[in-house]
Design an enzyme around this catalytic site. Structure first.
Site, PDB file in Angstrom:
ATOM      1  N   SER A   8       0.862  -1.182   0.000  1.00  0.00           N
ATOM      2  CA  SER A   8       0.000   0.000   0.000  1.00  0.00           C
ATOM      3  C   SER A   8       0.897   1.230   0.000  1.00  0.00           C
ATOM      4  CB  SER A   8      -0.953   0.004   1.206  1.00  0.00           C
ATOM      5  OG  SER A   8      -0.251  -0.185   2.422  1.00  0.00           O
ATOM      6  N   GLU A  10       1.196   5.689   0.511  1.00  0.00           N
ATOM      7  CA  GLU A  10       0.592   6.861   1.152  1.00  0.00           C
ATOM      8  C   GLU A  10       0.990   8.136   0.415  1.00  0.00           C
ATOM      9  OE1 GLU A  10      -0.071   6.981   5.374  1.00  0.00           O
ATOM     10  OE2 GLU A  10       1.090   8.850   5.481  1.00  0.00           O
ATOM     11  N   ALA A  44      -3.888  18.220  10.731  1.00  0.00           N
ATOM     12  CA  ALA A  44      -4.322  18.401  12.115  1.00  0.00           C
ATOM     13  C   ALA A  44      -5.580  19.248  12.176  1.00  0.00           C
ATOM     14  CB  ALA A  44      -3.208  19.053  12.931  1.00  0.00           C
ATOM     15  N   HIS A  69      -7.443   9.337   5.234  1.00  0.00           N
ATOM     16  CA  HIS A  69      -7.226   9.478   6.673  1.00  0.00           C
ATOM     17  C   HIS A  69      -8.368  10.308   7.246  1.00  0.00           C
ATOM     18  CE1 HIS A  69      -2.618   8.666   6.923  1.00  0.00           C
ATOM     19  NE2 HIS A  69      -3.188   7.927   5.995  1.00  0.00           N
ATOM     20  N   ARG A  99      -6.543   9.594  15.746  1.00  0.00           N
ATOM     21  CA  ARG A  99      -6.919  10.615  16.718  1.00  0.00           C
ATOM     22  C   ARG A  99      -6.634  11.998  16.149  1.00  0.00           C
ATOM     23  NH1 ARG A  99      -3.496  12.355  21.916  1.00  0.00           N
ATOM     24  NH2 ARG A  99      -2.357  13.265  20.167  1.00  0.00           N
ATOM     25  N   ASP A 101      -3.793  15.441  15.840  1.00  0.00           N
ATOM     26  CA  ASP A 101      -3.158  16.361  16.786  1.00  0.00           C
ATOM     27  C   ASP A 101      -4.079  17.543  17.055  1.00  0.00           C
ATOM     28  OD1 ASP A 101      -0.782  14.843  16.849  1.00  0.00           O
ATOM     29  OD2 ASP A 101      -0.163  15.755  14.950  1.00  0.00           O
ATOM     30  N   ALA A 116      -8.566   7.671  19.036  1.00  0.00           N
ATOM     31  CA  ALA A 116      -8.826   6.927  17.804  1.00  0.00           C
ATOM     32  C   ALA A 116      -9.778   5.768  18.059  1.00  0.00           C
ATOM     33  CB  ALA A 116      -7.516   6.426  17.211  1.00  0.00           C
ATOM     34  N   GLN A 169       3.875   3.578  12.409  1.00  0.00           N
ATOM     35  CA  GLN A 169       4.787   4.689  12.186  1.00  0.00           C
ATOM     36  C   GLN A 169       6.070   4.104  11.595  1.00  0.00           C
ATOM     37  OE1 GLN A 169       5.902   7.576  11.335  1.00  0.00           O
ATOM     38  NE2 GLN A 169       4.917   8.625  13.064  1.00  0.00           N
ATOM     39  N   PHE A 209      11.349  15.224  10.287  1.00  0.00           N
ATOM     40  CA  PHE A 209      10.163  14.380  10.443  1.00  0.00           C
ATOM     41  C   PHE A 209      10.289  13.499  11.684  1.00  0.00           C
ATOM     42  CE2 PHE A 209       8.855  14.093   5.654  1.00  0.00           C
ATOM     43  CZ  PHE A 209       8.411  15.405   5.722  1.00  0.00           C
ATOM     44  N   HIS A 259       3.782  -0.724   3.731  1.00  0.00           N
ATOM     45  CA  HIS A 259       3.055   0.522   3.485  1.00  0.00           C
ATOM     46  C   HIS A 259       4.104   1.610   3.287  1.00  0.00           C
ATOM     47  CE1 HIS A 259      -0.399   3.293   3.738  1.00  0.00           C
ATOM     48  NE2 HIS A 259       0.413   4.107   4.405  1.00  0.00           N
TER      49      HIS A 259
END
Length: 279
Positions: A8, A10, A44, A69, A99, A101, A116, A169, A209, A259
């Site tokens: 997958s 992103e 966010a 998302h 969830r 930020d 979440a 992550q 990052f 991913h």
């Protein structure tokens, strides 16, 4: 459950016409890798909400199965339901439930859905099995968690609320991933936990990052990147080698797939993914 390892990808919403044209070029190139689906990020507090919706529609027109998302922090249930209704009506069947930020200036007003797991439960309650739900996982612990046990507990709550799968992550130590999966399975988790992979193409960007999201860049990688200085070709070659070996170790170790965080570029993914051995 299928034993086939899946890919997958992103993407993030483009901010202008030039970036949109680049996204289209990238997506068309990466379509040749036959990803199971692609995801589209969400800023966010919904800061890129409109951009996300537009980018999802764009990728759908290209023929992708798209998973937007969706963040619940600071968003009223009625707004979430409106977005989910719209996605459902346009044929979206996957959601990455996060969830999110708390945007600056919002203070303590996180809204009715604070976690979440609340969002996953909300989707399940209102839509049953109409959406396949992915959630986030943190092999090296969420930066705001008080400890590994606390972090794992939040993950298990998301799974128990009805998640179908998880995306991690990014990380560079495969042991952190396999340890997390083992600990999650010991808590009864059976959903696939797919490792998120970040290509190494720009050292300053990667370190920035990683500081923001709590991902550990091993000392030896940081030192090698520092040694290359501004030599972009050497950084790229080094990054492809490191990330390709990481991906293969994960696939060989039984990860359900990869991913890839594309950063809306095709070069690194095309240099890494086609050369991997998939189950």
């Amino acid at each position: 459950m299928s034993n086939k390892q899946t890919l997958s990808l992103e993407f993030f919403p483009p901010r202008d016409i030039a970036a949109q044209e680049k996204l289209v070029r990238t997506a068309k190139t990466l379509m040749g890798l036959n990803p199971a689906y692609v995801s589209m990020t969400f800023g966010a507090g919904g800061s890129t909400r409109a951009g996300t919706v537009d980018a999802v529609a764009l990728l759908q027109k290209l023929g992708f199965d798209v998973a937007p998302h969706l963040s619940c922090i600071g968003t009223a249930p009625a707004q979430l339901k409106e977005m989910l209704d719209n996605y459902r009506d346009q044929g979206i069947r996957r959601i990455v439930a996060l969830r999110g930020d708390l945007p600056s200036g919002m203070g303590g007003d996180a809204g009715e859905l604070r976690y979440a797991s609340d969002l996953v439960a909300f989707i399940r309650e209102n839509y049953g099995e109409q959406f396949h739900i992915e959630v986030a996982a943190y092999p090296e612990m969420h930066p705001q968690a008080t400890g590994f046990g606390d972090d794992l507990g939040h993950f298990v709550n998301k799974v128990n609320a009805g998640a179908h799968g998880a995306i991690t992550q990014y990380f560079f130590n495969p042991d952190s991933y396999f340890s997390f999966v083992e600990r999650a399975q010991a808590q009864g988790v059976t959903i696939p936990i797919t490792p998120g992979i970040m290509p190494i193409t720009n050292s300053s960007q990667l370190l920035r990052f990683s500081t923001m999201c709590g991902a550990e860049v091993p000392r030896w990688i940081r030192l090698r990147l520092a040694d290359f200085g501004d030599d972009r070709a050497s950084i790229r070659a080094f990054g492809i080698d490191v990330v390709a070996r990481l991906c293969q170790d994960l696939l060989d170790g039984g990860a359900p797939g990869i991913h890839m965080y594309t950063l809306n570029g095709a070069d690194a993914s095309m240099a890494i993914l086609p050369n991997l051995t998939w189950r």
